[in-house]
Motif scaffolding. Structure first.
Motif, PDB file in Angstrom:
ATOM      1  N   GLU A 172     -12.165   5.666   0.450  1.00 41.63           N
ATOM      2  CA  GLU A 172     -11.499   6.649   1.308  1.00 41.63           C
ATOM      3  C   GLU A 172     -10.644   5.974   2.365  1.00 41.63           C
ATOM      4  OE1 GLU A 172     -14.639   9.044   2.854  1.00 41.63           O
ATOM      5  OE2 GLU A 172     -14.929  10.165   0.978  1.00 41.63           O
ATOM      6  N   ARG A 173     -11.141   4.881   2.939  1.00 38.56           N
ATOM      7  CA  ARG A 173     -10.358   4.154   3.942  1.00 38.56           C
ATOM      8  C   ARG A 173      -9.066   3.626   3.332  1.00 38.56           C
ATOM      9  NH1 ARG A 173     -12.373   3.034   9.198  1.00 38.56           N
ATOM     10  NH2 ARG A 173     -14.239   4.326   9.451  1.00 38.56           N
TER      11      ARG A 173
ATOM     12  N   GLN B 117     -16.873   5.105   0.959  1.00 42.59           N
ATOM     13  CA  GLN B 117     -16.194   5.017   2.253  1.00 42.59           C
ATOM     14  C   GLN B 117     -15.066   3.998   2.196  1.00 42.59           C
ATOM     15  OE1 GLN B 117     -19.306   4.172   5.069  1.00 42.59           O
ATOM     16  NE2 GLN B 117     -19.862   6.335   5.351  1.00 42.59           N
TER      17      GLN B 117
ATOM     18  N   GLN C  49     -12.895  -0.724   8.367  1.00 46.80           N
ATOM     19  CA  GLN C  49     -14.053  -0.232   9.105  1.00 46.80           C
ATOM     20  C   GLN C  49     -14.340  -1.070  10.346  1.00 46.80           C
ATOM     21  OE1 GLN C  49     -17.055  -0.312   6.000  1.00 46.80           O
ATOM     22  NE2 GLN C  49     -16.982   1.915   5.776  1.00 46.80           N
TER      23      GLN C  49
END
Length: 377
Positions: free
Chosen positions: A26-27, A23, A191
């Motif tokens: 991907e961010r 994640q 995030q």
């Protein structure tokens, strides 16, 4: 514990680890497209603060970079805060300031980097404070890029990347380590859960710094970056990450093993003061490869000795892949962002080495207080 049960537990932990790291990757990949359109803030002026101690040998190249910034000169003030240097730091700044009115050298009102930053903020006239270490280098669009991102996203605090550059085995190890830590910092910040920062490259508004009371009451000598992030986060300030190569600064890797170890002891030592779940999550991440190693030690010898060992062995193999592959992919993404050389093998080797020495450094940091610039940290 039965082999299958142990393998399932290790697989679950590795799956969670791999999912979080993927994640983050991907961010980062998504954010590299730019800050997006928007004018959430209208910061116009900026003060660059350079906390400095005994940095006469590295300061001139940095000041040349700061003088070359593509913002109008009247919008960029540069304050070099001299932390009681014993070399020609002040003379270097005064000499360059004769033809550069926006450059000033001021003396630290206290002792240490946090006091130097506080002194700089007190004397600053800019709406935004941009911190820079005295041994860093940067591009001409760094200041304007930071302002652009902060304005577009209405940030109270902006974190940015630091590129470590080194030669030989030691230099390459530090490059890989820094890339991994940068990936963690970017991913977690994007995030909305920032916990890592690098004081060589971060910015905040003077207003936000005053509202969180700066470093007031902070008992730790180091940690000017992560502790300020914590305070901003607790106060509900908007913290973002400037995912642009234009905002990246470069620093040289430590040249000796002793200096590299001292540096990591300082980094690990400040994590003692970090509150919340972050230290526990970090501890679990450091413990995972060791848990996998112990699981392998228990399960692998039974492969040909007992029935029904294929399932736990397969789960164990998948666990190892979930531990290493996402981490290598994250480092590759960061290296592409930083325009640095990359090798999957070297990234894997760096991950293994980090897993070996990081727990030892963490334990040593509880009993060893390293020196920095002639002072205990």
């Amino acid at each position: 514990m039965e082999p299958l049960t142990l393998a399932v537990v290790l697989f679950a932990l590795s799956f969670l680890h791999g999912m979080v790291v993927e994640q983050w990757r991907e961010r980062l990949a998504q954010a590299r497209s730019g800050p997006g359109e928007g004018t959430a803030a209208s910061y116009d002026s900026l003060t660059i603060i350079v906390p400095t101690r005994n940095a006469a040998g590295t300061l001139i190249p940095l000041l040349q970079d700061l003088h070359a910034q593509d913002l109008p000169k009247e919008r960029v003030e540069v304050l070099v805060v001299d932390d009681h240097s014993e070399d020609d730091t002040a003379a270097v700044v005064h000499s360059m300031g004769l033809k550069w009115p926006e450059l000033r050298c001021i003396s630290n009102d206290g002792v240490g980097k946090k006091a130097a930053i506080t002194t700089g903020v007190t004397h600053a006239s800019g709406e935004v404070i941009l911190l820079t270490d005295a041994d860093a280098r940067c591009g001409v669009s760094r200041a304007s890029t930071v302002l652009k991102w902060m304005n577009a996203q209405g940030m109270d605090m902006a974190l940015a990347a630091v590129r470590t550059e080194g030669d030989g085995l030691l230099g390459r190890i530090q490059e890989e380590e820094q890339a991994g830590l940068t990936g963690m910092a970017i991913g977690s910040a994007l995030q909305g859960r920032p916990f890592l920062a690098n004081g060589a490259n971060m910015a905040f508004t003077r207003k936000a710094f005053a509202e969180v009371r700066g470093y007031q009451g902070d008992p730790y000598a180091s940690g000017d970056d992560v502790f300020l992030v914590q305070r901003m986060k607790r106060a509900g300030k908007r913290i973002g990450y400037v995912v642009s190569t234009e905002a990246v600064v470069s620093v040289a890797a430590e040249r000796t093993w002793g200096m590299a170890i001292q540096q990591r002891l300082r980094w690990a030592g400040k994590m003692r003061g970090v509150r919340g779940m972050t230290p526990w999550v970090g501890s679990l991440g450091l413990a995972l490869p060791w848990a996998l190693l112990l699981g392998t030690w228990q399960i692998a010898p039974r492969l040909f000795m007992e029935e029904r060992t294929l399932e736990p062995f397969a789960l164990l193999l998948l666990s190892w892949l979930l531990w290493c592959v996402p981490s290598v992919r994250l480092v590759r993404e960061v290296k592409a962002f930083l325009s640095q050389r990359h090798s999957n093998f070297v990234a894997f080797l760096g991950l293994v080495l980090f897993s070996l020495y990081a727990p030892l450094i963490a334990l040593l940091s509880w009993v060893v207080r390293p020196q920095w610039k002639g002072r205990k940290t």
